[in-house]
Scaffold this active site. Sequence first.
Site, PDB file in Angstrom:
ATOM      1  N   GLU A 176      52.922  18.010  18.329  1.00 41.25           N
ATOM      2  CA  GLU A 176      53.748  17.046  17.595  1.00 41.25           C
ATOM      3  C   GLU A 176      53.796  17.399  16.107  1.00 41.25           C
ATOM      4  O   GLU A 176      54.863  17.365  15.482  1.00 41.25           O
ATOM      5  CB  GLU A 176      53.202  15.630  17.757  1.00 41.25           C
ATOM      6  CG  GLU A 176      53.988  14.617  16.912  1.00 41.25           C
ATOM      7  CD  GLU A 176      53.421  13.225  16.936  1.00 41.25           C
ATOM      8  OE1 GLU A 176      53.735  12.440  16.000  1.00 41.25           O
ATOM      9  OE2 GLU A 176      52.673  12.884  17.873  1.00 41.25           O
TER      10      GLU A 176
ATOM     11  N   GLU B 239      37.855   8.789  29.317  1.00 42.66           N
ATOM     12  CA  GLU B 239      38.571   9.758  30.135  1.00 42.66           C
ATOM     13  C   GLU B 239      38.322   9.577  31.626  1.00 42.66           C
ATOM     14  O   GLU B 239      39.043  10.130  32.451  1.00 42.66           O
ATOM     15  CB  GLU B 239      38.184  11.182  29.727  1.00 42.66           C
ATOM     16  CG  GLU B 239      36.745  11.541  30.056  1.00 42.66           C
ATOM     17  CD  GLU B 239      36.377  12.925  29.574  1.00 42.66           C
ATOM     18  OE1 GLU B 239      36.195  13.805  30.435  1.00 42.66           O
ATOM     19  OE2 GLU B 239      36.275  13.126  28.355  1.00 42.66           O
TER      20      GLU B 239
END
Length: 221
Positions: free
Chosen positions: A102, A137
């Site tokens: 990004e 996670e």
Amino acid sequence: MTETPRQKAEAFLRVASDFQLGSLPTEQRHPETYELATLARTDIRGALRILQEIDRGVITSVMAKAGDLARLEAAIGETLRCGGRIFFYGCGATGRLSMSIEYIWRFMHNGTPHADRVLGFMSGGDLALVHSIENFEDHPEFGARQVREIGFGSNDLLVSTTEGGETPSVIGATEEAAKISKRKPWFLYCNPDHVLHEQVERSRRVLENPGIEKVCLFVGP
């Protein structure tokens, strides 16, 4: 009600087998690097030669997937042409890579309407860049929630990356994206399909899902 240490331990033991992953290739030592630490002190040229040979092998393995990567490139191009956005998602190192993508995109398109068309995010959010988010996670529902909260839409494309192909939060995000968007999400990973299929139920679920595009980039331990 807050769980006691005993309750937490019992809850983990019920799912412990889901996280015994030492037999996966990505969790093993590379056979060519067993003596790398010693070589780095006694034969730096030899140590560098080993690293270069491994890197060349990685490039060769990835180039063998050129056809799959060309399809991913085409999917990204089509999404952008149709006004959609590209989201990159990962956990740990692949999460930082996703956010780096990004940054690079924004740097290249700074000051243009295209700057906001590519977004990267990771398990645990921005805080996970500098601080481990314990247990995040390990929960697919957390990844699914992140996809919804970031504003992922029906015209957007998700590219998920998980080194082992078994990270629950990345799997959850990918499965959620498949439900939300008309565009199939992409799932990139580095363990062989047959190993994941045999040993990790949650990975098998992704591999058998026709609504998810898969690319195995196996390069060894």
